[in-house]
Write a protein that holds these residues in place. Structure first.
Motif, short mmCIF file in Angstrom:
data_model
loop_
_atom_site.label_atom_id
_atom_site.label_comp_id
_atom_site.label_asym_id
_atom_site.label_seq_id
_atom_site.Cartn_x
_atom_site.Cartn_y
_atom_site.Cartn_z
N ALA B 93 0.81 -1.22 0.00
CA ALA B 93 0.00 0.00 0.00
C ALA B 93 0.84 1.27 0.00
O ALA B 93 0.53 2.22 -0.71
CB ALA B 93 -0.94 0.00 1.21
N LEU B 103 -1.21 13.96 1.20
CA LEU B 103 -2.62 13.67 1.40
C LEU B 103 -2.97 12.27 0.90
O LEU B 103 -3.73 11.54 1.53
CB LEU B 103 -3.46 14.72 0.67
CG LEU B 103 -4.94 14.69 0.95
CD1 LEU B 103 -5.21 14.99 2.40
CD2 LEU B 103 -5.65 15.69 0.08
N ASN B 104 -2.40 11.89 -0.24
CA ASN B 104 -2.72 10.58 -0.81
C ASN B 104 -2.26 9.46 0.10
O ASN B 104 -2.94 8.46 0.27
CB ASN B 104 -2.06 10.44 -2.18
CG ASN B 104 -2.71 11.33 -3.20
OD1 ASN B 104 -3.31 12.33 -2.84
ND2 ASN B 104 -2.61 10.98 -4.45
N LEU B 106 -1.89 9.66 3.27
CA LEU B 106 -2.78 9.70 4.44
C LEU B 106 -4.08 8.95 4.14
O LEU B 106 -4.55 8.15 4.94
CB LEU B 106 -3.07 11.15 4.79
CG LEU B 106 -3.69 11.41 6.15
CD1 LEU B 106 -2.71 11.09 7.24
CD2 LEU B 106 -4.13 12.86 6.27
N ILE B 107 -4.64 9.21 2.96
CA ILE B 107 -5.90 8.55 2.60
C ILE B 107 -5.68 7.04 2.49
O ILE B 107 -6.50 6.25 2.93
CB ILE B 107 -6.45 9.12 1.28
CG1 ILE B 107 -6.85 10.57 1.49
CG2 ILE B 107 -7.62 8.32 0.79
CD1 ILE B 107 -7.17 11.30 0.21
N THR B 108 -4.53 6.65 1.90
CA THR B 108 -4.24 5.22 1.81
C THR B 108 -4.15 4.61 3.19
O THR B 108 -4.67 3.51 3.43
CB THR B 108 -2.90 5.00 1.08
OG1 THR B 108 -2.91 5.79 -0.09
CG2 THR B 108 -2.70 3.57 0.73
N ILE B 110 -5.67 5.57 5.85
CA ILE B 110 -7.04 5.43 6.36
C ILE B 110 -7.70 4.21 5.72
O ILE B 110 -8.40 3.44 6.38
CB ILE B 110 -7.85 6.70 6.08
CG1 ILE B 110 -7.28 7.85 6.90
CG2 ILE B 110 -9.30 6.51 6.41
CD1 ILE B 110 -7.77 9.20 6.45
N GLY B 111 -7.45 4.03 4.41
CA GLY B 111 -7.99 2.86 3.72
C GLY B 111 -7.50 1.58 4.35
O GLY B 111 -8.28 0.66 4.61
N VAL B 112 -6.19 1.51 4.62
CA VAL B 112 -5.62 0.31 5.23
C VAL B 112 -6.25 0.08 6.61
O VAL B 112 -6.61 -1.05 6.98
CB VAL B 112 -4.09 0.44 5.36
CG1 VAL B 112 -3.52 -0.71 6.17
CG2 VAL B 112 -3.45 0.49 3.99
#
Lengths: 397, 308
Positions: B93, B103-104, B106-108, B110-112
């Motif tokens: 990931a 930001l990307n 960070l979003i990843t 959160i996804g994990v």
């Protein structure tokens, strides 16, 4: 530009104003032009309530209301997460604040002034007329938008209090502070006392007693159910309009520049902290409105869970999937994310797993979200889709 | 007096746990400059794996009263498994996003985090109901002063946490790979030019952080015994507090995370004992806001100026 000049004039000198409007014929049509979308939105909202509700039937009208609330949430979060590139993870906290504040206003106002917490709405709130007056309105139809505005304003004030210390720093601190904020709101709501049931009890408790009687961990039940397709379409439309106006304005450009490169933006004279705080406050305001709409929806018992991080994640998913910075993208994603579970009951257990995987894959394969900053009606979006070779401009970077 | 001692003891045992988890946040932040939101989920995974291993092992050997080494086996098992999970997450990931906007990543993360939470909830894995870990330590009281009892559990818990932190301190400041980690955290590009295998160091950091998280999860399970489902909000709060500890100590600073963990544990326990216990989560975040306002670089962190 014209609008701002107009306002400045108005505040300085009325005489001068008439002089200038006479000499500048462009000013009046500008006002008309900015009022026109609002008129269209109101017309659409009335249409939705009068025509669409009958066509959809009970179940789908209810689903449409949920979708509308989620559109307000997703579009308002887009202003922070999409435009300024900051990362708020406590949007549900503002939803809960707005919901509880406006709920307390309608509930306790109705209870103390009208003797009962039952809804006193007219056709705008999807109810038969219960009071005399204008043919369409009930007393509750006036109370409800006022309560929504109060909820939104309190929410915006809290947004200011949370945003000021954390937005001076880099974006990831905001993520932690807002996530903590949502959880604190949840804890605080859980500590509140039971809702007061009778007018006498409310009178006796006074304002402070009413403000703390929010149902505690059990949830704030018994709110008057004013939310109808009219209100939802109205506020979803207004939120999108405001977001679009911001995006195409000077301040919106400033927000986008902060997102792209904060240092460069500062060097160009953008007050980055102020830009970020403004975006955050506006987003908190609309999240508060959405909370009010949600709290007064039929079949909803507002509870502390609504402030929790899981709700915030739902909204984040909508924003990221739709495209960071795309208003129409966020709205579309709100529609899809709300409707999918309704149709895919069989995979309900795997819903969040699928969304989580989608989030990860999206960030790796299409880092700007489905639409990026572009809107559905932007021509180059479609050109890019059909001519694959040249799609690098928006897609790949 | 009794209350003071009791609170002090609770503060130290809880604080050492926070410190252990905060270390994972701070190490990853130091090198990759992003908040690894999935870190608290590794803690949860560690707790649930400890439970599963302990239950399986006890059933397999048919023992009701486990010997003392059993706890160590469970701890090592959970640490190794979580280290492997941390390695996989980083490779699949985060590595593809090296150099992507913050930001990307960070979003990843959160996804994990969402992925781990919701996968853990599946009935094939840990399910949605809370479970109790089998007793691994006898319930002995070592020392009692007045009403305050110092239990074996407290000593083992805080002792393990402190031992692990001493080991980490040694690793980071007295070995070659620790020097490489510090260099990478100082400046990734220069470190790469100096011949440091940056990607391997990053992977190593993730494995190390995940192992400490697993130890944190194990000790948490030992301390509280009942383990809640993986998507429970109390886990998110635990992760948040550990992160706050890292920020208070100075993010990116290993010693700061230890200090911050102890500080947050103390603040929470003293606030709960002397002010109001239902608001204990609120104190921690008040501290966070204060630190961000007054000293954003934390107690031990150095203020850095962002240069173009």
């Amino acid at each position: 530009m014209n609008g701002r000049a107009w306002k400045n004039m108005a505040s300085s000198d009325a005489n001068l104003l008439s002089l200038i409007t006479a000499s500048r014929p462009g000013a009046a049509p500008t006002l008309l032009r900015s009022a026109l979308p609002v008129v269209v939105i109101v017309a659409l909202a009335v249409m939705a309530q009068v025509v669409l509700k009958g066509l959809l039937g009970g179940y789908y009208a209810d689903l449409a209301i949920t979708i509308g609330v989620n559109i307000v949430l997703a579009v308002s979060l887009t202003i922070v997460n999409g435009f300024t590139g900051q990362f708020s993870m406590g949007h549900a906290g503002f939803l809960a604040v707005g919901g509880y504040v406006s709920g307390a206003v309608t509930y306790y106002f109705s209870l103390t002034q009208w003797g009962s917490a039952a809804a006193a709405g007219g056709r705008l709130s999807g109810m038969p007329l219960s009071t005399e007056g204008l043919a369409w309105l009930g007393a509750g139809d006036v109370l409800f938008p006022v309560a929504l505005l109060i909820g939104g304003l309190v929410s915006a004030l809290l947004g200011l209090a949370v945003g000021l210390p954390s937005l001076r720093l880099r974006g990831d601190y905001l993520a932690i502070v807002t996530l903590g904020f949502g959880e604190i709101i949840r804890v605080v709501i859980q500590q509140s006392g039971p809702a007061l049931k009778t007018p006498e009890a409310a009178e006796q408790a006074g304002v402070l007693g009413m403000a703390t009687g929010l149902g505690g961990a059990l949830g704030f039940g018994g709110l008057p159910k004013y939310t109808s397709l009219f209100w939802v379409v109205l506020f979803a439309g207004l939120t999108m309009l405001v977001a679009y106006r911001i995006k195409t304005s000077t301040s919106g450009r400033a927000m986008l520049s902060v997102r792209e490169d904060e240092i460069a933006a500062e060097a160009m004279g953008v007050n980055t902290t102020r830009t970020k705080v403004w975006a955050f406050v506006i987003a908190a305001f609309f999240a508060g409105i959405a909370g009010g709409l949600y709290a007064h929806k039929l079949g909803v018992a507002l509870g502390p869970v609504d402030a929790g991080f899981q709700r915030s994640f739902d909204i984040i998913i909508m924003v990221v999937l739709g495209g960071l910075g795309s208003i129409s993208g966020a709205a579309l994603a709100a529609v899809v994310v709300t409707m999918l579970p309704e149709y895919l009951r069989a995979v309900a257990d795997y819903r969040m797993i699928i969304f989580a995987l989608a989030l990860i894959l999206m960030m790796i394969l299409r880092p700007k979200g489905l639409l990026g900053v572009r809107e559905v009606w932007d021509a180059d979006l479609w050109r890019g889709l059909f001519r694959r070779g040249k799609s690098a401009k928006g897609g790949g970077k | 007096m009794d209350q003071l001692l009791q609170t002090l003891k609770d503060g130290v045992t809880l604080g050492s746990l926070y410190a252990l988890i905060a270390l994972g946040y701070t190490m990853v932040y130091g090198i990759l400059k992003f908040i690894n939101f999935a870190h608290s989920d590794i803690v949860v995974l560690g707790a649930w794996l400890s439970l599963t291993i302990a239950a399986k092992l006890l059933a397999l050997m048919g023992i009701v009263d486990p010997p003392a080494w059993m706890g160590a086996v469970v701890l090592v098992g959970a640490m190794v498994a979580c280290g492997a999970v941390g390695f996989t997450i980083e490779r699949l990931a985060y590595k593809p996003l090296r150099g992507a906007p913050r930001l990307n990543v960070l979003i990843t993360a959160i996804g994990v985090s969402l992925l781990l939470q919701n996968t853990g909830q599946l009935s094939a894995l840990f399910g949605t109901s809370p479970r109790r870990i089998p007793d691994l330590l006898p319930d002995t009281t070592l020392l009692s002063i007045g009403q305050v009892q110092l239990k074996l559990l407290d000593v083992v818990g805080a002792g393990t946490a402190i031992a692990l932190m001493v080991a980490l301190e040694w690793l980071v400041f007295h070995t070659k790979i620790g020097r490489a980690m510090r260099a990478t955290s100082h400046n990734v590009n220069v470190a790469a030019l100096m011949g440091i295998p940056v990607n391997r160091i990053i992977s190593f950091t993730f494995v190390l952080g995940s192992m400490l998280a697993a130890a944190g999860g194990f000790l948490w399970a030992l301390k509280y015994q009942t383990i809640k489902q993986t998507a429970d909000s109390s886990w998110v709060l635990l992760g948040l507090k550990a992160f706050v500890a890292a920020v208070v100590g100075g993010i990116g600073n290993v010693r700061g995370a230890m200090l911050g963990g102890l500080a947050i544990g103390m603040i929470e326990q003293f606030g709960a004992a002397y002010l109001s216990s239902s608001m204990k989560d609120v104190y921690v975040f008040t501290i966070l806001i204060l630190v961000l306002l007054v000293r954003p670089s934390g107690l031990l962190g150095k203020a850095t100026i962002e240069k173009v």
